[in-house]
Design an enzyme around this catalytic site. Structure first.
Site, mmCIF file in Angstrom:
data_model
loop_
_atom_site.group_PDB
_atom_site.id
_atom_site.type_symbol
_atom_site.label_atom_id
_atom_site.label_comp_id
_atom_site.label_asym_id
_atom_site.label_seq_id
_atom_site.Cartn_x
_atom_site.Cartn_y
_atom_site.Cartn_z
ATOM 1 N N HIS A 171 -3.576 -3.715 5.367
ATOM 2 C CA HIS A 171 -3.120 -3.503 3.996
ATOM 3 C C HIS A 171 -4.205 -3.991 3.043
ATOM 4 C CE1 HIS A 171 -0.669 -3.430 0.399
ATOM 5 N NE2 HIS A 171 0.276 -2.823 1.078
ATOM 6 N N HIS A 191 -1.644 -5.308 8.916
ATOM 7 C CA HIS A 191 -0.345 -4.949 8.358
ATOM 8 C C HIS A 191 0.548 -4.171 9.311
ATOM 9 C CE1 HIS A 191 2.589 -4.145 5.291
ATOM 10 N NE2 HIS A 191 2.383 -2.830 5.308
ATOM 11 N N GLU A 201 3.175 6.207 -4.390
ATOM 12 C CA GLU A 201 2.227 5.267 -3.789
ATOM 13 C C GLU A 201 1.007 6.026 -3.310
ATOM 14 O OE1 GLU A 201 4.173 2.913 -0.831
ATOM 15 O OE2 GLU A 201 5.633 2.077 -2.224
ATOM 16 N N ARG A 217 -4.688 3.810 2.302
ATOM 17 C CA ARG A 217 -4.934 2.405 2.573
ATOM 18 C C ARG A 217 -6.254 2.135 3.282
ATOM 19 N NH1 ARG A 217 1.119 0.488 4.549
ATOM 20 N NH2 ARG A 217 2.042 0.466 2.470
ATOM 21 N N ARG A 276 -1.502 5.472 8.747
ATOM 22 C CA ARG A 276 -0.139 5.643 8.261
ATOM 23 C C ARG A 276 -0.093 5.820 6.740
ATOM 24 N NH1 ARG A 276 3.945 2.236 6.189
ATOM 25 N NH2 ARG A 276 2.552 0.439 6.305
#
Length: 533
Positions: A245, A352, A129, A291, A387
């Protein structure tokens, strides 16, 4: 305008409520709370209190997976480096190293407890990811990892005779006496209010996404745990760092469904309304950028093209693989006539994950004696200012285990005393007729508009003033139902987020100040605690 915060949401007197005694009280039924309960010594009693059903949590809805060094060619140092690259200098290297090293054993425990992670040729299927330099994400049921993990862990919890679960129980407040946490006050429709006395309490109540109009979070994520921690006097920090997100399904009139980051990890493209693949214009990593970078790029591209969304395109990928890898997303989009193997999927950012939260040490201790915390409700130092994908379930497992162990050891050292303290909270004015839904909608719109992906001083100052105005007549009233309590909690936590965002005059990680676009290490390379001095 400043508004005082009442210590407790509702009045109570020990002679007029029910009492329950337990050794360890766990507030929250997500992965962190469940893992904490499982770590408590079997000789001790444990009570898990959940606001909704045990399966209704952010953990249950997690799609992407759990990051862990499970491949022979991967290294702890690489996972740690990727985490710190995403979170920056606000990551605590000791915490990052500890979580990364203890995480794989926690994942193996899940497998021992019956979690069925996806496999390829008999081996764990590892995917990649955004922000990860290697494929190290385990997943289950394609894109429904959280559901499978929580299913297995809940079954294991229910096999433990020393653990009880109270569902549909609203935790109103932490009970404190002489500077220590002594349990909590809870309420349900059947039994009314109950004082739950505990030797040690673990807070694992999850996130705050419902404070924003656009969010991936379930309806239960209204920041209740953070609010009751504020009222109890525990220290919070980094409340300005709300992670958005990048890809939330954007269909007018529908719920906002998360489109997992793994979909870009498997090769999906982000395109604008003209079909232009735009991410390379903003970052060399393209769709695999962290992100915060992708969210900010999408907002900029929406503004540049004067469009309400952008699109994910998977038409260049193998259709059978896409359906097999992302069955949940295919089903969610199919309800609106979108075939993810051929059609463009409309997306835009949504709130998110709350990176900030209760200040805790490596064992999960908060600044309030007798209170521990784990999961999204905490600020551990793992995530820094941004994060890294799939580190949240990992953190919940590691800190759930550590906080459960710490609370257990502390409780074992305390004698059994079934005593209800003579505490009393006076009656507040009865609630005036208010349109709570209208206030809540106004709050979530304000937070999205002024405390969202892009921020600047005028909007943030307006947000703080507006929230104070609402709190001046909402927070000082007496409600007898969850809708009122949730709104009071949301207003308190929203103010903490807005005030912290106003105070941090720089851009760092997920916190983007348009009027202070640069990182300012000379003044702001530090955590911002709340209440703000």
């Amino acid at each position: 305008m400043t508004t005082s915060t009442p210590r407790y949401l509702v009045p109570f007197h020990p002679k007029r409520v029910s009492h329950y005694f337990t050794d360890v009280l766990v507030l929250g039924g997500g992965i962190a709370g469940l893992r904490a309960a499982l770590e408590v010594d079997p000789a001790l009693s444990v009570l898990i209190v959940t606001k909704d059903k045990i399966l209704e949590s952010n953990s249950n809805y997690a799609q992407g997976g759990i990051a862990g060094v499970l491949d022979e060619e991967d290294r702890y140092e690489d996972h740690a480096a990727d985490t710190i690259t995403a979170g920056g200098s606000l990551c605590n290297p000791a915490v990052v190293d500890m979580v990364v090293r203890e995480g794989p054993d926690c994942i193996r425990e899940l497998i021992q407890w019956g979690t069925e992670f996806d496999k390829e040729d008999g081996q764990l299927a590892l995917t990649r990811e955004g922000g990860h330099g290697r494929s190290r994400i385990v997943h289950a049921l394609g894109d429904s990892t959280g559901r499978e993990v929580i299913r297995a862990v809940v079954e294991h919890v229910r096999s433990r005779e020393n653990i009880q679960i109270w569902q549909n129980e609203f935790t109103l407040d932490l009970i404190t006496h002489e500077g220590e946490c002594r349990g909590a006050l809870a309420s349900d429709q059947k039994h009314g209010r109950t004082l739950i006395w505990a030797k040690q309490t673990i807070l694992a109540t999850g996130g705050v996404g419902q404070i924003y109009r656009e969010s991936t979070n379930p309806k239960v994520a209204t920041g209740d745990g953070l609010a009751l921690a504020i009222r109890a006097g525990a220290q919070l920090r980094d409340m300005e760092f709300m992670q958005f997100h990048p890809t939330v399904l954007y269909i007018a009139g529908s719920g906002r469904s998360l489109i997992t980051e793994a979909i870009r990890g498997e090769g999906a493209h982000l395109i604008d309304r003209s079909g232009n693949r735009f991410m390379a214009d903003y970052d060399l990593r393209g769709e695999l950028a962290p992100r915060d970078v992708v969210s900010q790029a999408i907002v900029s591209q929406m503004e540049r093209t004067k469009a309400p969304c952008v699109f994910l395109s998977l038409s260049h990928l193998d259709a059978d693989f896409v359906r097999r890898r992302f069955p949940g997303i295919a089903q969610a989009c199919g309800k609106f006539g979108i075939d993810i193997t051929t059609d463009r999927v409309p997306v835009r950012p949504g709130a998110h994950y709350m990176i900030g939260g209760l200040t805790v040490d490596l064992e999960g201790r908060t600044t309030l004696p007798g209170l521990w915390a784990a999961g999204e409700v905490t600020s551990t130092g793992l995530h820094g200012a941004n994060r890294l994908a799939s580190n949240s379930l990992l953190e919940g497992l590691v800190y759930g285990k550590r906080s459960g162990h710490g609370a257990s050891q502390a409780a074992l050292e305390m004698p059994d005393r079934f005593t209800a303290l003579n505490l009393e909270n006076p009656q507040l004015p009865s609630a005036e007729p208010l349109d709570l839904e209208d206030i809540r909608n106004s709050l979530t719109s304000l937070m999205w508009r002024s405390v969202g992906v892009r921020r600047e001083q005028a909007g943030l100052a307006e947000a703080v003033d507006m929230i104070d105005s609402w709190r001046s007549y909402v927070s000082l009233q007496q409600f007898d139902h969850p809708a009122g309590w949730e709104l009071q909690n949301m207003l308190l936590v929203a103010r903490a987020i807005a005030q912290s965002a106003l105070a941090r005059c720089e851009s760092r990680g997920v916190h983007l100040r348009m009027d202070y676009p640069q990182i300012d290490d000379s003044h702001w390379n530090r955590h911002l605690t709340y209440p703000i001095d």
